[in-house]
Design an enzyme around this catalytic site. Structure first.
Site, mmCIF file in Angstrom:
data_model
loop_
_atom_site.group_PDB
_atom_site.id
_atom_site.type_symbol
_atom_site.label_atom_id
_atom_site.label_comp_id
_atom_site.label_asym_id
_atom_site.label_seq_id
_atom_site.Cartn_x
_atom_site.Cartn_y
_atom_site.Cartn_z
ATOM 1 N N PRO A 17 40.092 33.375 35.920
ATOM 2 C CA PRO A 17 38.584 33.491 35.852
ATOM 3 C C PRO A 17 38.177 34.699 36.519
ATOM 4 C CG PRO A 17 39.121 31.788 37.412
ATOM 5 C CD PRO A 17 40.385 32.171 36.722
ATOM 6 N N ALA A 19 34.620 36.599 37.359
ATOM 7 C CA ALA A 19 33.382 36.710 36.964
ATOM 8 C C ALA A 19 32.740 37.782 36.467
ATOM 9 C CB ALA A 19 32.518 36.091 38.351
ATOM 10 N N GLN A 72 35.791 26.334 35.483
ATOM 11 C CA GLN A 72 36.010 26.308 36.797
ATOM 12 C C GLN A 72 34.665 26.193 37.603
ATOM 13 O OE1 GLN A 72 36.535 29.938 39.454
ATOM 14 N NE2 GLN A 72 38.468 29.104 39.942
ATOM 15 N N CYS A 102 36.893 31.576 46.252
ATOM 16 C CA CYS A 102 36.080 32.801 46.257
ATOM 17 C C CYS A 102 35.662 33.237 47.526
ATOM 18 C CB CYS A 102 34.686 32.288 45.312
ATOM 19 S SG CYS A 102 33.482 33.531 45.140
ATOM 20 N N ASP A 211 47.911 41.064 41.757
ATOM 21 C CA ASP A 211 48.654 42.137 41.673
ATOM 22 C C ASP A 211 49.631 42.214 40.458
ATOM 23 O OD1 ASP A 211 47.226 42.808 43.809
ATOM 24 O OD2 ASP A 211 48.942 43.191 45.110
ATOM 25 N N ARG A 234 42.736 41.089 37.220
ATOM 26 C CA ARG A 234 42.115 42.401 36.961
ATOM 27 C C ARG A 234 42.828 43.457 35.872
ATOM 28 N NH1 ARG A 234 42.400 44.028 42.950
ATOM 29 N NH2 ARG A 234 44.090 42.486 42.805
HETATM 30 C C1 LIG Z 1 35.053 40.715 39.700
HETATM 31 C C2 LIG Z 1 36.035 39.703 40.097
HETATM 32 C C3 LIG Z 1 35.577 38.348 39.720
HETATM 33 C C4 LIG Z 1 36.264 37.330 40.020
HETATM 34 N N1 LIG Z 1 35.787 35.935 39.695
HETATM 35 C C5 LIG Z 1 36.381 35.056 40.122
HETATM 36 C C6 LIG Z 1 36.205 33.442 39.484
HETATM 37 O O1 LIG Z 1 35.166 33.598 39.012
HETATM 38 N N2 LIG Z 1 36.775 32.493 39.939
HETATM 39 C C7 LIG Z 1 38.157 32.630 40.574
HETATM 40 O O2 LIG Z 1 38.794 31.679 40.865
HETATM 41 N N3 LIG Z 1 38.653 34.026 40.742
HETATM 42 C C8 LIG Z 1 37.819 35.014 40.626
HETATM 43 N N4 LIG Z 1 38.329 36.293 40.859
HETATM 44 C C9 LIG Z 1 39.850 36.237 41.499
HETATM 45 C C10 LIG Z 1 40.829 36.458 40.370
HETATM 46 O O3 LIG Z 1 40.877 35.345 39.570
HETATM 47 C C11 LIG Z 1 42.283 36.820 40.771
HETATM 48 O O4 LIG Z 1 42.584 35.619 41.632
HETATM 49 C C12 LIG Z 1 42.251 37.981 41.833
HETATM 50 O O5 LIG Z 1 41.585 39.009 41.011
HETATM 51 C C13 LIG Z 1 43.762 38.391 41.969
HETATM 52 O O6 LIG Z 1 44.279 38.662 40.712
HETATM 53 P P1 LIG Z 1 44.772 39.992 40.162
HETATM 54 O O7 LIG Z 1 45.537 40.838 41.193
HETATM 55 O O8 LIG Z 1 45.472 39.639 38.918
HETATM 56 O O9 LIG Z 1 43.556 40.571 39.840
HETATM 57 C C14 LIG Z 1 37.607 37.553 40.651
HETATM 58 C C15 LIG Z 1 38.151 38.698 40.786
HETATM 59 C C16 LIG Z 1 37.247 39.934 40.532
HETATM 60 C C17 LIG Z 1 38.017 41.213 40.837
#
Ligand SMILES: Cc1cc2nc3c(=O)[nH]c(=O)nc-3n(C[C@H](O)[C@H](O)[C@H](O)COP(=O)(O)O)c2cc1C
Length: 364
Positions: A17, A19, A72, A102, A211, A234
């Site tokens: 997820p 947002a 979620q 969050c 990451d 991301r």
């Molecule tokens: C802009 C943004 C919005 C996010 N929104 C959510 C969300 O709605 N729910 C959630 O559980 N995590 C949310 N996350 C966290 C991501 O799901 C993830 O746990 C976090 O970015 C680490 O993973 P990554 O390194 O692959 O980005 C968000 C992250 C970012 C950067």
């Protein structure tokens, strides 16, 4: 194959997820690349779910091609959360995920999101209520961070209790809430949560997150932590094919043919089409103007395209800009502009993190 309660998933890779980004148009592009795993909606406010305001309707929008889908929810008020979960299951949710990660003030000031890591008894009671309400129809899952801050890394103990209470999958983002997105993901921290989940119930999968920028990162996380699968956020926002390539790499130990420049821009085009189908033109145009910056890391030199897309006003302008760019690229349009191995080498050499991307996407 990954099992989450009654749900059988063909791949252990999940779309996180995010947002403001992982809406139906984006999920459809990811699935159009061949991704068949579990994807999630943005975090949903239970009030919004029950009132069905316009924004929540959009965030919950789904369709047959968008399965399997987890919805979620965030919040700590059990009656409200249960009613919203029931509604979500009636409207297409294949799993209900509880947000326990969050870090945003708006969420944590009500002791929801990552603050739930600080109130384990109440959090487990909420999970039990949700499982009693919808657990016979869909699996209930939870997404955690390692702790609220480094003083108390509560995730291993909480994850164990959640699994004992009947939670069917734990996703662990290997950072504390206090860190937000700073530093690097803590792989030993993820490994501790994986161990805890498996000790509580070996049939419950624990998914590592944080990451993952290339398919190689995903395999490295699995090897280092023993996690049953990975979730990506991301890094796929500008490369929706990352999920599919990662699933293939984990299964076969090698990459599939990588997408050419034309195919990558085909994804951006698809996203624009889906946006136009689901939102008003102005919203779609604005969203795709932001997207071009996020995609551009995967397109090779593309300054003229970026400028044209940022300056565009209509869908026809967008199509013309992409066509012009591809024409100018000649044969290079049908070659792979930047491979995963090249990106991996840059990340490994320069230790470049996703921090900057987190800032960029949060601003969008
Ligand atoms: C802009 C943004 C919005 C996010 N929104 C959510 C969300 O709605 N729910 C959630 O559980 N995590 C949310 N996350 C966290 C991501 O799901 C993830 O746990 C976090 O970015 C680490 O993973 P990554 O390194 O692959 O980005 C968000 C992250 C970012 C950067």
């Amino acid at each position: 194959m990954l099992r989450i309660g009654s749900l059988s998933l063909p791949t252990p890779v999940m779309l996180a997820p995010v947002a403001g980004h992982c809406d139906l148009p984006f999920r459809l592009v990811v699935r159009g690349c061949g991704f068949m795993g579990l994807a999630f909606t943005d975090l949903l406010c239970p009030h919004g779910v029950l009132k069905q305001n316009r924004q929540t309707q959009y965030l919950m929008a789904t369709c047959e091609a968008d399965r399997p889908l987890g919805m979620q929810l965030y919040g700590r008020e059990p009656d409200l959360m249960c009613e919203a979960a029931r509604w979500a299951v009636d409207h297409g949710a294949d799993t209900i995920d509880i947000n326990m990660g969050c870090p945003v003030d708006k969420v944590t000031k009500t002791f929801a999101g990552s603050k739930m890591l600080c109130i384990p008894d109440e959090t487990v009671r909420l999970a039990e209520r949700l499982i009693a309400t919808v657990g016979d129809r869909v699996p209930v899952t939870a997404k955690l961070r390692l702790g609220y801050d480094s003083e108390e890394l509560t995730a291993p103990a909480l994850a164990r209790r959640l699994v004992e209470a009947g939670i069917r999958c734990i996703t662990i983002h290997g950072r504390t809430a206090a860190l937000r997105f700073k530093g690097s993901v803590d792989l030993p921290g993820i490994a501790r949560v994986v161990e805890s989940v498996h000790e509580a119930d070996p049939s419950v999968p624990c998914i590592g997150n944080g990451d993952i920028r290339t398919p190689f990162d995903a395999q490295r996380m699995i090897d280092a932590t023993g996690c049953d699968g990975v979730m990506i956020a991301r890094a796929c926002l500008g490369a929706p094919w990352l999920l599919c390539d990662t699933a293939y790499y984990i299964q076969h130990g090698q990459l599939p043919d990588e997408l050419t420049l034309r195919q990558r821009l085909g994804c951006l085009r698809q996203q624009f089409r889906h946006l136009l189908a689901h939102r008003e033109t102005r919203f779609a145009v604005n969203r795709i103007r932001q997207k071009i910056g996020i995609y551009s890391a995967h397109l090779g030199p593309c300054k003229s395209l970026r400028e044209d897309v940022i300056a565009m006003n209509t869908p026809a302008d967008f199509d013309a800009a992409v066509d012009r760019f591809l024409d100018n690229m000649g044969d290079a349009a049908d070659r792979v502009p930047v491979t995963w191995a090249q990106r991996d080498a840059i990340f490994c050499r320069e230790g470049r993190s996703l921090d900057a991307l987190a800032t960029a996407v949060t601003r969008c």
